[in-house]
Design an enzyme around this catalytic site. Structure first.
Site, PDB file in Angstrom:
ATOM      1  N   CYS B 101     -13.972  20.148  21.070  1.00 14.57           N
ATOM      2  CA  CYS B 101     -15.320  19.785  21.486  1.00 14.57           C
ATOM      3  C   CYS B 101     -15.639  20.555  22.745  1.00 14.57           C
ATOM      4  O   CYS B 101     -14.870  20.568  23.669  1.00 14.57           O
ATOM      5  CB  CYS B 101     -15.390  18.315  21.809  1.00 14.57           C
ATOM      6  SG  CYS B 101     -14.946  17.302  20.443  1.00 14.57           S
ATOM      7  N   ILE B 102     -16.775  21.186  22.743  1.00 12.58           N
ATOM      8  CA  ILE B 102     -17.152  21.905  23.959  1.00 12.58           C
ATOM      9  C   ILE B 102     -17.949  20.965  24.835  1.00 12.58           C
ATOM     10  O   ILE B 102     -18.585  20.059  24.378  1.00 12.58           O
ATOM     11  CB  ILE B 102     -17.915  23.182  23.610  1.00 12.58           C
ATOM     12  CG1 ILE B 102     -18.705  23.695  24.789  1.00 12.58           C
ATOM     13  CG2 ILE B 102     -18.833  23.021  22.458  1.00 12.58           C
ATOM     14  CD1 ILE B 102     -19.056  25.138  24.680  1.00 12.58           C
TER      15      ILE B 102
END
Ligand SMILES: Cc1cc2nc3c(=O)[nH]c(=O)nc-3n(C[C@H](O)[C@H](O)[C@H](O)COP(=O)(O)OP(=O)(O)OC[C@H]3O[C@@H](n4cnc5c(N)ncnc54)[C@H](O)[C@@H]3O)c2cc1C
Lengths: 415, 102
Positions: B101-102
């Protein structure tokens, strides 16, 4: 009289207070916001503080100044949320009842998660720059550092502002060049991901920056411990990286109040509907900003987009209408690349950042995914925008909460 | 992309991950493991089972999750799937590579 309580007066909480005070009838709703600290920090400034680009004064202000009239501000630590009885317990035994609760308690670093990190060398030759204290201690260290191996390191994902560590490495390159000592500093970027940028498309497009700046890269590094006696970080595959100065981004976790309340996941993030921002477990509790478990960037710009959608949904909830599941994970952020230049990226849950222009399709003036001086000006202007527009909940002209696909060259994210 | 694995034709992406989990079988898993120089033991299968469980509840996989899984510790996970254990284990299990997940 009904009560709406906001927990946390950081970027997201302050924005919500400013939005809602204009929308909720004062005769019917009492608005309260709680935060433990007097100071509101401009966290994006923590990136610049270590390099003496910003002063300490530029990154902090009295938080109360940004809370609008008509909102009760309580400066106290939150002990626990009790969703079963719709109450929040504060320190010294105070209690707050709510009809609607908004959780905006953010995320913070947890250096204790890794053996040897928060030990005797913490703030001696191991630093973070995600806190005011860390950034300031690191500034003092850099002012007198004679050079050696600088390791910039990410412990585990997710972290807030995921590009900040890379920006730190770029700025370090410029900083040491300007000091005439770049040849005495070896910069290595160490990440648990497969590449320096968090999105594969950006990694491909921007890898040249690392080469150009002579920054070494160690990828897929999952740290097990810091051997602070021998100045090494060691990962689970027994790979070792030596450092003289370790600048790390420790594990990011939601505040302990979330854990105490039994409302979080493994990292104390609150399970939240990614389109509507309602928490999955309680219909009268909403969450926004870094405190959520959304698979979006943890960034102020994201909180800004979320705030517009959450405000709508709170009004809908009050009127008994179905919530909109509209939030698309929209994020845009400037990436400082050093030497007075920056990049801009714009993306959401399903689209990766690519080339194009922003905010006007085909015109710009900001260029996506390309280094430019205008973008750097944008990043610097962001501090002004933050204090004067963003947290006051003023709509930023031409920038919409969901992503505009015009003028950008997209590819869908493939699984 | 189509690829012939264990005498069945399956859809894979450019990195070799199955794009349709319903095409996965134990034999397909064994062949992918083999291509990665891994010979699957009972221990491996326990881990793959855990991964499938997580996948079916749509819970993201992470090194931290493995640590807390009670199935395996991370040292052993690295020994069983040398190199990038999460990447290899998910490829063998026939599910998408974990997204960070950024
Ligand atoms: C180095 C760095 C660079 C960044 N750069 C950028 C950038 O360029 N662009 C961008 O958009 N974003 C950037 N960010 C991210 C941005 O600052 C955050 O995403 C944003 O501040 C999140 O807002 P929030 O309200 O969710 O959390 P916060 O702003 O962190 O607020 C949380 C608040 O809750 C309070 N709180 C928590 N627990 C309790 C408790 N138990 N009791 C009482 N009060 C409590 C805290 O005191 C705090 O005030 C950066 C962050 C860092 C660290």
């Amino acid at each position: 009289m009904k009560n709406l309580v906001i927990l946390g007066a950081g970027t997201a909480g302050t924005m919500m207070a400013n939005h809602l005070v204009k929308k909720l009838p004062r005769k019917e709703w009492k608005l309260t916001i709680v935060d433990q600290y007097k100071t509101h920090y401009y966290q994006p400034g923590f990136l610049f503080l270590p390099f003496d680009i910003y002063s300490t004064k530029q990154v902090k202000k009295n938080g109360k100044k940004f809370i609008p009239k008509g909102v009760d501000y309580i400066q106290k630590k939150i002990e626990r949320i009790v969703p079963e009885t719709n109450k929040v317990l504060l320190e010294q035994g105070d209690e707050l009842a709510y009809d609607i609760l908004i959780i905006a308690t953010g995320t913070k670093i947890a250096p204790d998660e890794i053996e040897g990190m928060n030990g005797p060398m913490w703030y001696k030759n191991i630093f973070d720059f995600y806190t005011y204290e860390g950034a300031k201690a690191l500034r003092d260290k850099l002012r007198e550092w004679k050079g050696g191996k600088l390791v910039v390191h990410i412990t585990e994902m997710p972290i807030k502002c995921p590009v900040a560590p890379l920006e730190f490495a770029f700025l370090a390159d410029s900083y040491f060049k300007n000091k005439g000592m770049r040849d005495q500093v070896d910069i290595t970027f160490v990440t648990p991901l497969g590449g320096a940028f968090t999105k594969p498309k950006a990694t491909k497009a921007l890898h040249y920056l690392l080469e150009e700046k002579g920054i070494k890269e160690v990828t897929d590094f999952n740290i097990e411990r810091v051997d602070y006696e021998n100045n090494k970080i060691i990962d689970y595959a027994d790979t070792e990286v030596e450092y003289d100065l370790l600048v790390t981004v420790p594990t990011n976790m939601g505040d302990a109040v979330i854990e105490r309340s039994g409302m979080g996941d493994d990292l104390n993030f609150v399970p939240t509907n990614k389109g509507s921002l309602q928490t999955t477990d309680y219909e009268n509790i909403f969450a926004i900003g870094d405190a959520t478990n959304l698979p979006a960037s943890k960034a102020g710009s994201v909180a800004h987009f979320e705030a517009e959608i959450l405000t709508d949904n709170i009004l809908r909830y009050i009127q008994g209408q179905p919530l909109k599941e509209e939030f698309d994970g929209h994020a845009n952020c400037f990436i400082e690349t050093g030497n007075g230049k920056a990049l801009l990226i714009d993306f959401n849950y399903t689209h990766e950042p690519v080339e194009g222009t922003f905010p006007f399709p085909g015109v710009g003036p900001l260029q996506l995914l390309k280094e430019s001086r205008t973008n750097h000006m944008g990043k610097m202007a962001f501090r002004w925008v933050y204090w004067n527009l963003l947290i006051k909940g003023v709509h930023i002209p031409f920038v919409s909460a969901t992503m505009n696909e015009k003028g950008k060259h997209f590819e869908e994210v493939t699984q | 992309m189509r690829k012939l694995i264990a005498h069945t034709e399956v859809e894979v992406n450019e990195e070799g991950y199955l794009t349709d989990f319903s095409q996965w079988t134990k034999e397909v898993g064994e062949c992918i493991a083999d291509e990665n120089g891994i010979c699957l033991t009972d221990r491996h299968w326990e881990v793959i089972e855990y991964i499938h469980e997580k996948y079916s509840c749509e819970e993201p996989l992470s090194i931290r999750g493995i640590k807390k899984s009670g199935v395996i510790d991370i040292k052993e996970f690295y020994k069983l799937f040398p190199g990038g254990p999460l990447k290899k284990a998910t490829m063998i299990a026939g599910i998408p590579k974990p997204k960070s997940c950024i």
